[in-house]
Design a protein around this motif. Structure first.
Motif, PDB file in Angstrom:
ATOM      1  N   SER A  69       0.805  -1.224   0.000  1.00  0.00           N
ATOM      2  CA  SER A  69       0.000   0.000   0.000  1.00  0.00           C
ATOM      3  C   SER A  69       0.834   1.267   0.000  1.00  0.00           C
ATOM      4  CB  SER A  69      -0.947   0.001   1.216  1.00  0.00           C
ATOM      5  OG  SER A  69      -0.204  -0.007   2.420  1.00  0.00           O
ATOM      6  N   GLY A  70       2.159   1.143   0.106  1.00  0.00           N
ATOM      7  CA  GLY A  70       3.011   2.327   0.089  1.00  0.00           C
ATOM      8  C   GLY A  70       3.982   2.346   1.257  1.00  0.00           C
ATOM      9  N   GLU A  71       4.351   3.551   1.689  1.00  0.00           N
ATOM     10  CA  GLU A  71       5.307   3.721   2.770  1.00  0.00           C
ATOM     11  C   GLU A  71       4.720   4.598   3.868  1.00  0.00           C
ATOM     12  OE1 GLU A  71       8.751   5.421   0.964  1.00  0.00           O
ATOM     13  OE2 GLU A  71       9.508   3.496   0.218  1.00  0.00           O
ATOM     14  N   ALA A  92      -5.168   0.314  10.947  1.00  0.00           N
ATOM     15  CA  ALA A  92      -6.525  -0.207  11.131  1.00  0.00           C
ATOM     16  C   ALA A  92      -7.398   0.268   9.976  1.00  0.00           C
ATOM     17  CB  ALA A  92      -7.105   0.245  12.465  1.00  0.00           C
ATOM     18  N   LEU A  93      -8.567  -0.368   9.853  1.00  0.00           N
ATOM     19  CA  LEU A  93      -9.558  -0.041   8.813  1.00  0.00           C
ATOM     20  C   LEU A  93      -8.942  -0.042   7.414  1.00  0.00           C
ATOM     21  CD1 LEU A  93     -11.582   2.821  10.571  1.00  0.00           C
ATOM     22  CD2 LEU A  93     -11.969   0.343  10.613  1.00  0.00           C
ATOM     23  N   GLY A  94      -8.124  -1.043   7.165  1.00  0.00           N
ATOM     24  CA  GLY A  94      -7.534  -1.173   5.835  1.00  0.00           C
ATOM     25  C   GLY A  94      -6.659  -0.013   5.441  1.00  0.00           C
ATOM     26  N   THR A 235      -8.545  -4.448  11.507  1.00  0.00           N
ATOM     27  CA  THR A 235      -7.529  -4.141  10.498  1.00  0.00           C
ATOM     28  C   THR A 235      -8.106  -4.090   9.090  1.00  0.00           C
ATOM     29  OG1 THR A 235      -6.976  -6.497  10.364  1.00  0.00           O
ATOM     30  CG2 THR A 235      -5.673  -5.146  11.864  1.00  0.00           C
ATOM     31  N   LYS A 236      -9.219  -4.785   8.864  1.00  0.00           N
ATOM     32  CA  LYS A 236      -9.783  -4.846   7.512  1.00  0.00           C
ATOM     33  C   LYS A 236     -10.536  -3.564   7.177  1.00  0.00           C
ATOM     34  CE  LYS A 236     -10.294  -9.880   7.350  1.00  0.00           C
ATOM     35  NZ  LYS A 236     -11.250 -11.002   7.153  1.00  0.00           N
TER      36      LYS A 236
END
Length: 260
Positions: A69-71, A92-94, A235-236
């Motif tokens: 997803s990046g840095e 959290a929350l993707g 986390t999703k």
């Protein structure tokens, strides 16, 4: 054979017994075993030594966490009193919320820093663990997974590892034994400075790399918000809200054309 010859023969026989150890009952001296051991034992011994330092190391440090997803920059505090806190942007929350994972004598806490209600929620007892549904994973690299690396009986194979790009220190390849279905930690590459500070880790959920130098630790890890009885963030990524249904416009029957 003369008396002199018999004495010589007896002397030679006694000397043979003495050299073989038979006369005294002692075993013949054996060559010393090599202290080098198998090739994998040297990296494992070195890793065990530096992880023992890491367990006692108190510091504050920033790490660049790179994944699909990046840095983002993760901040790690290993406090003087044994408490710890790891701030995880996008944890959290993707990736939609920033959280902290903390441990104190009162337990494990998840604290929301941004992207949700500003609160801390106790998620486990002090001897428990963060529930998998709320676990950003990265804090394990600096906390409980060190215990596994320190355990010589852990079902892991240790070898010298390739240093990730931008990393420093000595690196070790940590793999699970083939007979183990579920490794006790994420396998990959673990790197440490000589003083025990983790400098880089490359595992399935990304690569973390030390930014700059580790700084002195704070006396204790503090909660950044009040403790709430609410539920921790997962986390999703949450599902999108349902689309509103189109409102009706009359009976739905076609209107009559003029002249019908």
């Amino acid at each position: 054979m003369g008396r002199k010859g018999r004495r010589c023969g007896s002397g030679l026989f006694a000397l043979a017994l003495l050299l073989s150890g038979c006369g005294s009952g002692a075993a013949a001296p054996q060559p010393e075993a090599s202290s080098s051991g198998p090739t994998w034992s040297r990296p494992r011994a070195a890793l065990t030594s530096v992880v023992a330092l890491s367990k006692d190391r108190k510091y504050t440090a920033s790490y660049l966490w790179a994944d699909d997803s990046g840095e983002r920059t993760v901040t790690v505090l290993m406090a003087e009193d044994g408490t710890w806190r790891v701030d995880v942007p996008g944890g959290a929350l993707g990736g939609g919320a920033d959280v902290s994972i903390l441990w104190t004598a009162q337990g494990f806490f998840q604290c929301v820093l941004a992207g949700g209600p500003q609160q801390c929620v106790r998620v486990a007892a002090a001897t428990g663990s963060v529930p998998s549904g709320s676990d950003p994973q990265v804090q394990h690299l600096f906390t409980d997974w060190l215990d596994v690396l320190l355990d010589r009986n852990a079902p892991l194979s240790i070898a010298e590892g390739k240093r990730p790009k931008g990393a420093s220190g000595d690196c070790y390849s940590v793999e699970s034994n083939s007979v183990v279905l579920s490794p006790p930690i994420a396998t990959g590459t673990y790197c440490f400075a000589p003083d025990g500070v983790p400098t880089a880790v490359k595992v399935w959920f990304g690569t973390v790399t030390l930014v700059g130098e580790a700084l002195p630790a704070a006396p204790t890890a503090t909660l950044p918000a009040d403790v709430s009885e609410g539920a921790p963030l997962g986390t999703k990524k949450p599902p999108p809200p349902p689309k509103p249904k189109p409102s009706g416009s009359g009976s739905g029957s076609p209107s009559a054309k003029p002249g019908d």
